[in-house]
Scaffold this motif. Structure first.
Motif, PDB file in Angstrom:
ATOM      1  N   GLU A 120       0.833  -1.207   0.000  1.00 51.88           N
ATOM      2  CA  GLU A 120       0.000   0.000   0.000  1.00 51.88           C
ATOM      3  C   GLU A 120       0.865   1.253   0.000  1.00 51.88           C
ATOM      4  OE1 GLU A 120      -3.550   0.314   0.833  1.00 51.88           O
ATOM      5  OE2 GLU A 120      -3.650   2.357   1.595  1.00 51.88           O
ATOM      6  N   GLU A 121       1.865   1.249   0.865  1.00 47.79           N
ATOM      7  CA  GLU A 121       2.699   2.447   0.988  1.00 47.79           C
ATOM      8  C   GLU A 121       3.430   2.723  -0.325  1.00 47.79           C
ATOM      9  OE1 GLU A 121       5.067   2.533   4.575  1.00 47.79           O
ATOM     10  OE2 GLU A 121       5.985   4.440   3.988  1.00 47.79           O
ATOM     11  N   THR A 122       3.898   1.654  -0.972  1.00 53.37           N
ATOM     12  CA  THR A 122       4.630   1.824  -2.230  1.00 53.37           C
ATOM     13  C   THR A 122       3.713   2.328  -3.344  1.00 53.37           C
ATOM     14  OG1 THR A 122       6.178   0.093  -1.601  1.00 53.37           O
ATOM     15  CG2 THR A 122       6.026   0.615  -3.954  1.00 53.37           C
ATOM     16  N   VAL A 123       2.578   1.653  -3.483  1.00 50.67           N
ATOM     17  CA  VAL A 123       1.667   2.036  -4.563  1.00 50.67           C
ATOM     18  C   VAL A 123       1.182   3.478  -4.364  1.00 50.67           C
ATOM     19  CG1 VAL A 123      -0.550   1.536  -5.669  1.00 50.67           C
ATOM     20  CG2 VAL A 123       1.006  -0.328  -5.074  1.00 50.67           C
ATOM     21  N   ARG A 124       0.960   3.823  -3.108  1.00 48.09           N
ATOM     22  CA  ARG A 124       0.525   5.186  -2.842  1.00 48.09           C
ATOM     23  C   ARG A 124       1.610   6.208  -3.233  1.00 48.09           C
ATOM     24  NH1 ARG A 124      -3.111   6.642   2.395  1.00 48.09           N
ATOM     25  NH2 ARG A 124      -4.312   4.932   1.567  1.00 48.09           N
ATOM     26  N   GLU A 158       5.647  10.507  -5.807  1.00 50.64           N
ATOM     27  CA  GLU A 158       6.783  10.666  -4.907  1.00 50.64           C
ATOM     28  C   GLU A 158       7.919   9.749  -5.365  1.00 50.64           C
ATOM     29  OE1 GLU A 158       6.823   9.831  -0.404  1.00 50.64           O
ATOM     30  OE2 GLU A 158       4.844  10.610  -0.959  1.00 50.64           O
ATOM     31  N   LEU A 159       7.545   8.589  -5.856  1.00 56.06           N
ATOM     32  CA  LEU A 159       8.538   7.630  -6.352  1.00 56.06           C
ATOM     33  C   LEU A 159       8.661   7.742  -7.864  1.00 56.06           C
ATOM     34  CD1 LEU A 159       8.011   4.166  -4.600  1.00 56.06           C
ATOM     35  CD2 LEU A 159       9.822   5.823  -4.207  1.00 56.06           C
ATOM     36  N   LYS A 160       9.855   8.101  -8.302  1.00 54.30           N
ATOM     37  CA  LYS A 160      10.112   8.130  -9.740  1.00 54.30           C
ATOM     38  C   LYS A 160      10.408   6.707 -10.210  1.00 54.30           C
ATOM     39  CE  LYS A 160       9.972  12.636  -9.780  1.00 54.30           C
ATOM     40  NZ  LYS A 160       9.256  12.598  -8.479  1.00 54.30           N
ATOM     41  N   LYS A 161      10.523   6.556 -11.509  1.00 58.70           N
ATOM     42  CA  LYS A 161      10.668   5.223 -12.082  1.00 58.70           C
ATOM     43  C   LYS A 161      11.859   4.454 -11.500  1.00 58.70           C
ATOM     44  CE  LYS A 161      10.064   2.931 -16.453  1.00 58.70           C
ATOM     45  NZ  LYS A 161      10.011   3.011 -17.899  1.00 58.70           N
ATOM     46  N   ARG A 207      12.957   0.376  -4.977  1.00 57.13           N
ATOM     47  CA  ARG A 207      12.029   0.035  -3.902  1.00 57.13           C
ATOM     48  C   ARG A 207      11.575  -1.422  -4.007  1.00 57.13           C
ATOM     49  NH1 ARG A 207       7.887   2.701  -1.038  1.00 57.13           N
ATOM     50  NH2 ARG A 207       9.472   4.281  -0.674  1.00 57.13           N
ATOM     51  N   LEU A 208      11.199  -1.808  -5.244  1.00 58.79           N
ATOM     52  CA  LEU A 208      10.728  -3.178  -5.436  1.00 58.79           C
ATOM     53  C   LEU A 208      11.843  -4.181  -5.163  1.00 58.79           C
ATOM     54  CD1 LEU A 208       8.590  -2.626  -8.665  1.00 58.79           C
ATOM     55  CD2 LEU A 208       7.745  -3.075  -6.343  1.00 58.79           C
ATOM     56  N   ASP A 209      13.037  -3.811  -5.568  1.00 57.67           N
ATOM     57  CA  ASP A 209      14.182  -4.668  -5.306  1.00 57.67           C
ATOM     58  C   ASP A 209      14.377  -4.844  -3.794  1.00 57.67           C
ATOM     59  OD1 ASP A 209      16.453  -6.127  -6.159  1.00 57.67           O
ATOM     60  OD2 ASP A 209      17.703  -4.432  -5.514  1.00 57.67           O
ATOM     61  N   GLY A 210      14.302  -3.735  -3.075  1.00 57.60           N
ATOM     62  CA  GLY A 210      14.447  -3.786  -1.620  1.00 57.60           C
ATOM     63  C   GLY A 210      13.380  -4.657  -0.970  1.00 57.60           C
ATOM     64  N   ILE A 211      12.172  -4.564  -1.484  1.00 64.35           N
ATOM     65  CA  ILE A 211      11.070  -5.360  -0.925  1.00 64.35           C
ATOM     66  C   ILE A 211      11.285  -6.855  -1.186  1.00 64.35           C
ATOM     67  CG2 ILE A 211       8.616  -5.900  -1.271  1.00 64.35           C
ATOM     68  CD1 ILE A 211       8.182  -2.827  -1.511  1.00 64.35           C
ATOM     69  N   ARG A 212      11.731  -7.173  -2.400  1.00 63.71           N
ATOM     70  CA  ARG A 212      12.008  -8.588  -2.695  1.00 63.71           C
ATOM     71  C   ARG A 212      13.081  -9.136  -1.762  1.00 63.71           C
ATOM     72  NH1 ARG A 212      11.049  -7.139  -8.377  1.00 63.71           N
ATOM     73  NH2 ARG A 212      13.150  -6.284  -8.276  1.00 63.71           N
ATOM     74  N   ILE A 213      14.113  -8.329  -1.535  1.00 55.05           N
ATOM     75  CA  ILE A 213      15.194  -8.757  -0.639  1.00 55.05           C
ATOM     76  C   ILE A 213      14.665  -8.934   0.786  1.00 55.05           C
ATOM     77  CG2 ILE A 213      17.330  -7.982   0.463  1.00 55.05           C
ATOM     78  CD1 ILE A 213      18.065  -6.718  -2.285  1.00 55.05           C
ATOM     79  N   PHE A 214      13.877  -7.983   1.218  1.00 53.76           N
ATOM     80  CA  PHE A 214      13.267  -8.035   2.558  1.00 53.76           C
ATOM     81  C   PHE A 214      12.507  -9.353   2.752  1.00 53.76           C
ATOM     82  CE2 PHE A 214       9.179  -6.552   4.808  1.00 53.76           C
ATOM     83  CZ  PHE A 214       9.691  -6.687   6.085  1.00 53.76           C
TER      84      PHE A 214
END
Lengths: 495, 495
Positions: free
Chosen positions: B109-113, B119-122, B128-135
């Protein structure tokens, strides 16, 4: 205190330097004594804007081992902080045994600022000051050393410093509008400071006013006060002299446990289910109202082993919106908890306004298991009754509803349930050797519980004995007690 | 994934009810197995506004024991949170072994928002997605079960629900402007959700999309997925199959410790004092700049016992403004730390932007003491090199400067210092039997340190070997290394 305080004395620089040097060595050696004697130190540094609090702290710690101290800065409180009791921010930051926490301004600054902004009305200020006195006294009684310094400068000196800070682009951000406000209304502010200082200077945590006109002089005085205070505290035996209490709390009379009849039951399963459903529904609605009115609710569960605490909590918790409620199971303290004031681990678990915290066992362990197993001294648990009343009083003043349940059964019922647990594979994890050992001490526990109920059932945070031989009865009683407490409160608020 | 997903299937209510009842009993029994097998579970529940996330959570937990789970709600992030890395909020809330944390929406939710608000550029989104996958991968590899549910409803259904919520004055506050925005731009939002789901659905933490048109159906599906996932995880042996890594990090070549010459010294005490003073002054200025530019700085100290870590840290820390710097002494983990991902206790200690955190020992304990004393499995410490690189990479992407020092001496110097400590009363507390025992394992430690330096000296977070036979040399080197790193970074930022 400030008004008559002479400012701007001349000092002899070289002799001050050498005195500071020897105090510094002393402080450096004291660190190890603090560690050895497990003495925790709180050093609160307050004062006028631009009086040099930050740089004084920088000098005090220059030769300290960073493993032994932490500096806490008062910054703009976050939304979460604003939804906690005033003292939460400070209580949660108290040091572990053997360590030092330096507060770069703290509860004084925050209080005086709230007076200035008229956020605190007269009666609230009285309560606030009372809470602060209790906070400091409790710390001292629990073995903390509390040192309080106030850095004093004149109006002209402050003006000069603010201007100098503003001229340098590396420091201009440090000067706030508030600092200039303070300077403009210096006399008024001085009165506010004075009033605070007078109200909170007590022999066990006295204020030390420092002439901060000359930085060297302030540094020298600070080093002297800190090292001397530590010396005295190292000699003192903690808890040896109980300090004067401020207040007696109105108590609710409680029956002896042996007089409580346990034959209360619910007539049928059907009746139970119907009543449970309607009580849970009502509680769900009330939780919504608490949330909207920002009233925090704190529920304590204590009771005999196998009395049915878990199942009772479950029925209550499942009626609450989990986004605004949390159950805190309280086990034996871990070492980082043991090395702080025993209420610390409960302060850190307080709910936000509008939220519910359910404590599955609580601070009352102090006067039950810790008392009976010798995990604290006699002075500790004897003092605890009043301390816990004070703690709950502070929570109620903050706006909380505090409800305490003693889930009650008799020894025969416990034996039955222990045996059932032993014989049912899915329940066996619930029964341990310790439970059997505790059972042998039933009479001692009963005596301790009776004393606890008698001494801590205050009018603002009463105990409710919940007869739990019939668990269904107990669940309904707990639910209905909570419902009634919330309804009463909401009604009172609307008056 | 969402576009093709069929919505609005009919279900048979009575049979759904009875299936739910049996899943509920299963989940209730699984709690005890989780406890027994020490399996921690993260249940992330995401979905459209008004898709019923909260009420689904309410139903999932209704028969769970409140001692076993916590619900985390995504609320407006506080200022403090905004000054921490994105994953901080979630990493600090992961459960202990044997417990369940339910996230009522979270990192999706936080990312999509943030995508929605631009706020998040490409490129940032990719990171961000990479960090989430690692997490998520790190959690699974460290024994966590990660279950991800997405509650899907159609545009019409959402509209209907929002209107119904708004009509009731008890629920109208739940409908936010954002919900209506979502409904208005449903198709765009669906694409954003879809992109996120596709990017983060992996075999070890797959997404489960639930048709939430019918609440009973969604509940049934959720119960089935949760109980089946727990069953599978209970069978799985943690860490048995390493999961595919996404990235290799560019390394800096490091010399073997045996090749490091230790004869570096400072010519005279006077030179030392002069240089120390000017370096500390420079660092003080730079700290001010870090603060203003909101750059966080993380410094790791590792080294041989008696290498002079403490004194080195002291010289560094005393040059920093204590209001924006903290030293974290890292001891053996306590049990509440041991029962979580081993990086948890470092995530919880991360600084805010603009602040400095100095770690006196660190996460590298994993590949030194924990490896050599058998405190973790071989698979654990072997995997840790890459995990720690990933951790630091995340910190650097967040904006931190990460500097790691190995304070180095030879065995003879250590022996001399041990003996001196033993013979000096004020220093005796610094030397323990364990130090002597560790000393006997010097060759094994040296091998482990060499491997650590080789595998974790990344270009973005390199190790610096600090020759500390002459402690004065070591202090100046550490200070100057930090100064240079900050200056380089500030220069790069200004380009």
């Amino acid at each position: 205190m400030l008004k008559e305080f002479p400012l701007g004395r001349e000092i002899d620089r070289p002799s001050a330097e050498s005195a500071i040097e020897s105090f510094r060595e002393k402080l450096s050696a004291q660190q190890l004594l603090l560690k050895e004697k497990k003495l925790p130190v709180i050093l609160l540094i307050e004062g006028w804007g631009a009086s040099g609090k930050g740089s004084l702290i920088g000098r005090l710690i220059r030769y300290l081992d960073p493993r032994f101290y932490t500096v806490c800065t008062r910054s703009v409180p976050s939304d979460e902080e604003l939804r906690k009791p005033f003292l939460w921010h400070y209580f949660t930051k108290i040091p572990q045994a053997g360590k030092i926490v330096l507060f770069d301004s703290g509860w004084m600054e925050e209080t005086v600022r709230s007076v200035e902004s008229k956020e605190l009305k007269k009666r609230e200020l009285t309560e606030r000051l009372d809470g602060i006195r209790i906070f400091e006294r409790q710390l001292v009684e629990n073995g903390y050393l509390v040192i309080k310094l106030f850095l004093h400068i004149s109006r002209e000196e402050q003006k000069k410093r603010l201007e100098a800070l503003e001229e340098d682009k590396n420091t201009d951000w440090r000067v706030t509008k508030n600092d200039w406000q303070q300077n403009k209304h210096y006399d008024k502010q001085l009165k506010r400071f004075d009033k605070y200082l007078e109200a909170t200077s007590v022999p066990w945590a006295p204020w030390h006013i420092l002439d901060a006109t000359n930085r060297k002089e302030a540094e020298l005085a600070a080093f002297r006060i800190v090292t001397e205070s530590i010396d005295r505290a190292l000699e003192r035996r903690p808890g040896s002299t109980p300090l004067p209490k401020t207040e007696q709390f109105p108590l609710v009379q409680m029956p002896l446990l042996s007089k409580v009849s346990l034959d209360k039951t619910v007539r049928s399963d059907e009746e139970y289910r119907t009543q449970l459903k309607s009580a849970q529904k009502r509680l769900r609605e009330l939780h919504n109202m608490l949330y909207r009115k920002k009233i925090p609710l704190i529920i304590v569960y204590e009771g005999w082993d196998a009395a049915g605490k878990g199942g009772n909590i479950k029925r209550l918790a499942s009626a609450l919106d989990p986004r605004g409620a949390e159950v805190h199971p309280i086990a034996a303290p871990e070492s980082f908890e043991l090395s702080r004031h025993y209420l610390w681990r409960f302060w850190t678990r307080l709910p936000k306004t509008g939220h519910v915290a359910i404590f599955d066992r609580s601070w009352y362990g102090r006067v039950m298991v810790e008392r009976l197993e010798g995990l604290c001294s006699e002075a500790d648990w004897k003092r605890a009754y009043h301390e816990m009343n004070e703690f709950e009083h502070e929570l109620v003043r903050w706006g909380a509803i505090v409800i305490k349940f003693w889930i009650h059964i008799d020894p025969d019922t416990q034996l039955e349930r222990f045996q059932e647990r032993q014989n049912t594979p899915e329940k066996r994890w619930k029964i341990t050797d310790e439970d059997w050992r505790n059972r042998e001490k039933w009479p001692q526990y009963e005596k301790a519980v009776n004393e606890m109920l008698r001494k801590t059932s205050t009018q603002f945070a009463p105990w409710y004995i919940v007869e739990s031989k019939d668990k269904r009865y107990a669940r309904l009683k707990a639910l209905n007690t909570v419902i009634q407490a919330i309804e009463t409160r909401i009604r009172d608020d609307e008056k």
